[in-house]
Design a protein around this motif. Sequence first.
Motif, short mmCIF file in Angstrom:
data_model
loop_
_atom_site.label_atom_id
_atom_site.label_comp_id
_atom_site.label_asym_id
_atom_site.label_seq_id
_atom_site.Cartn_x
_atom_site.Cartn_y
_atom_site.Cartn_z
N GLY A 185 -14.52 2.90 60.57
CA GLY A 185 -13.83 1.69 60.99
C GLY A 185 -12.57 1.38 60.23
N LEU A 186 -11.94 2.41 59.64
CA LEU A 186 -10.70 2.20 58.90
C LEU A 186 -9.62 1.70 59.87
CD1 LEU A 186 -10.11 2.76 55.86
CD2 LEU A 186 -8.92 4.83 56.57
N ALA A 187 -8.82 0.76 59.42
CA ALA A 187 -7.77 0.19 60.27
C ALA A 187 -6.79 1.26 60.73
CB ALA A 187 -7.03 -0.91 59.51
N ASP A 188 -6.24 1.08 61.92
CA ASP A 188 -5.35 2.08 62.51
C ASP A 188 -4.17 2.46 61.60
OD1 ASP A 188 -6.93 2.32 64.73
OD2 ASP A 188 -5.72 0.99 65.99
N PRO A 189 -3.50 1.48 60.95
CA PRO A 189 -2.39 1.87 60.05
C PRO A 189 -2.86 2.79 58.92
CG PRO A 189 -2.27 -0.46 60.54
CD PRO A 189 -3.58 0.01 61.07
N MET A 190 -4.06 2.56 58.40
CA MET A 190 -4.58 3.40 57.33
C MET A 190 -4.93 4.79 57.85
SD MET A 190 -4.32 1.57 54.70
CE MET A 190 -5.26 2.53 53.51
N VAL A 191 -5.45 4.85 59.08
CA VAL A 191 -5.74 6.15 59.70
C VAL A 191 -4.45 6.94 59.90
CG1 VAL A 191 -6.65 7.32 61.75
CG2 VAL A 191 -7.86 5.34 60.80
N LEU B 115 -4.59 23.57 58.77
CA LEU B 115 -4.44 22.26 58.13
C LEU B 115 -4.80 21.14 59.10
CD1 LEU B 115 -1.09 22.78 56.17
CD2 LEU B 115 -3.38 22.58 55.18
N GLY B 116 -4.44 21.31 60.36
CA GLY B 116 -4.78 20.33 61.38
C GLY B 116 -6.29 20.19 61.55
N GLN B 117 -7.00 21.31 61.46
CA GLN B 117 -8.46 21.27 61.58
C GLN B 117 -9.08 20.52 60.41
OE1 GLN B 117 -9.70 25.34 62.01
NE2 GLN B 117 -8.71 25.59 64.01
N ALA B 118 -8.62 20.82 59.20
CA ALA B 118 -9.14 20.11 58.02
C ALA B 118 -8.82 18.63 58.11
CB ALA B 118 -8.55 20.72 56.75
N ASN B 119 -7.60 18.32 58.53
CA ASN B 119 -7.19 16.92 58.65
C ASN B 119 -8.01 16.18 59.69
OD1 ASN B 119 -4.62 14.98 60.00
ND2 ASN B 119 -5.25 14.75 57.89
N ALA B 120 -8.41 16.87 60.76
CA ALA B 120 -9.22 16.24 61.81
C ALA B 120 -10.56 15.75 61.26
CB ALA B 120 -9.44 17.22 62.96
N LEU B 121 -11.11 16.46 60.27
CA LEU B 121 -12.36 16.03 59.65
C LEU B 121 -12.17 14.68 58.94
CD1 LEU B 121 -13.54 19.44 58.11
CD2 LEU B 121 -14.37 18.35 60.22
N ASP B 122 -11.05 14.56 58.22
CA ASP B 122 -10.77 13.30 57.53
C ASP B 122 -10.52 12.17 58.53
OD1 ASP B 122 -10.92 14.40 54.95
OD2 ASP B 122 -8.83 15.08 55.04
N ILE B 123 -9.75 12.46 59.57
CA ILE B 123 -9.46 11.44 60.59
C ILE B 123 -10.75 10.98 61.26
CG2 ILE B 123 -8.29 10.99 62.78
CD1 ILE B 123 -6.36 11.19 60.45
N GLY B 124 -11.62 11.91 61.59
CA GLY B 124 -12.88 11.57 62.25
C GLY B 124 -13.74 10.66 61.37
N ARG B 125 -13.85 10.99 60.09
CA ARG B 125 -14.64 10.16 59.18
C ARG B 125 -14.04 8.77 59.04
NH1 ARG B 125 -14.88 14.69 55.99
NH2 ARG B 125 -13.21 13.86 54.69
N GLY C 215 -7.40 10.47 47.32
CA GLY C 215 -8.42 9.56 47.81
C GLY C 215 -9.54 10.29 48.53
N SER C 216 -10.73 9.73 48.49
CA SER C 216 -11.88 10.36 49.15
C SER C 216 -11.67 10.47 50.64
CB SER C 216 -13.14 9.55 48.85
OG SER C 216 -13.00 8.20 49.29
N GLU C 217 -10.85 9.57 51.21
CA GLU C 217 -10.63 9.58 52.66
C GLU C 217 -9.84 10.79 53.12
OE1 GLU C 217 -7.25 7.28 50.77
OE2 GLU C 217 -9.41 7.51 50.48
N ALA C 218 -9.18 11.52 52.21
CA ALA C 218 -8.35 12.68 52.58
C ALA C 218 -8.84 13.96 51.91
CB ALA C 218 -6.89 12.40 52.21
N ILE C 219 -10.10 14.02 51.51
CA ILE C 219 -10.58 15.12 50.68
C ILE C 219 -10.44 16.48 51.35
CG2 ILE C 219 -12.98 14.75 51.41
CD1 ILE C 219 -11.75 15.95 47.92
#
Length: 426
Positions: free
Chosen positions: A65-71, A50-60, A153-157
């Motif tokens: 340029g998503l704001a830090d609170p949103m990241v 799950l951490g690996q999949a989540n890292a893809l979303d975080i990287g994108r 949301g697309s940011e967490a796909i």
Amino acid sequence: MNALNIAEYVQSLGAQARVASAAMARADAATRNRALRVLAGLLRESAPALGQANALDIGRAQAAGLADPMVDRLRLTPKVIETVALGCEQLAAMPDVIGEISGLRQQPSGIRVGQMRVPIGVFGMIFESRPNVTIEAASLSIKSGNACILRGGSEAIDSNKALAALVQQALAAAGLPAEAVQLVQTTDREAVGQLIAMPQHVDVIIPRGGKSLIERISREAKVPVIKHLDGNCHTYVDDPCDLDLALTVTDNAKTQKYSPCNATESLLVAHGVAAAFLPRIGAVFAAKGVEMRACPESQAVLAAVTGAKVVPATEQDWFEEYLAPVISVKVVAGLDEAIAHINHYSSHHTDSILTRDHVHAQRFLREVDSSSVMVNASTRFADGFEYGLGAEIGISTDKFHARGPVGIEGLTSLKWVVLGEGQVRT
């Protein structure tokens, strides 16, 4: 995927969910609870993946340029994963409400009439950002015997896909249909338009996100929507009140966390205690950098507080949900004006009175038209977990069916049942 294919795809999700919902409604509590416990185990075992999949979303998100609170809202940390796993286990341990019959009473004809609690059937949930919502929604759906279609949301796909796969694995392991929880796999916004417009497959839509998303869903949906648009929550400091209690509760209601919908955004203070209370709360807010948008009477008092950020309130400020270190402040004549102000400007989410007067407290509870009304408590308690619901899928400010934090019972309906012994109507 073109528009025609998206329509066919979402329709197929709906058809599969409708079939699965019948199987979920038939399933006994032990089977549904087993699926929840299996899911909790899978979440813990799969934390690295799950951490690996989540890292893809975080990287994108960071690259965009998503704001830090949103990241930060996107992060699936080990702590977040453990929290949702514990939530699944807590739900599994809770009593089952499906099939309960209440209010059974005998009529003059001899029939007995009552109401049975049953699953709604299929709900669609549209949400943004936090991928842990995927598990919260899925687990509540399983516990309540429903099927659901989730569109994150697309940011967490990538995170959502990984989580949804675990949910389907857990369902299958318990002998339940995997299609009871489905994730919309495309990020195309057309899928949302299709999901909210197929009443033959979906019984209710639950949007969870920003005001613009909820307004769009409410405007375009062809199925019922459980929603709230704003969280303009009020704390009213009454005369008489315990000033120390009022100081502690008001501070918590505003500053414990600024971003939730249950944070206090408007402070009303009775004229009789304003001179004693406002300088004290003003000093607390000044120390924490909270800007106060004040009526003329409160501004005159607060201006003397060292370091206070005080500006004149506009008419719009009384309606505003700030989600920030900003609060509107108004001195009112007393309880009548406070209730009238709240009912006019409030978003009908959560409002609290801090008082020593029992009659005032009872009037506030009866007359304030909001989904949660409190006495001598912080508005921050307006939450499914804090209310003992186990979890919540959202908060509703509607008046029909579900109101306030929506937990298991909010995902169910009541139908009438009649028990007879051969009676006929004459």
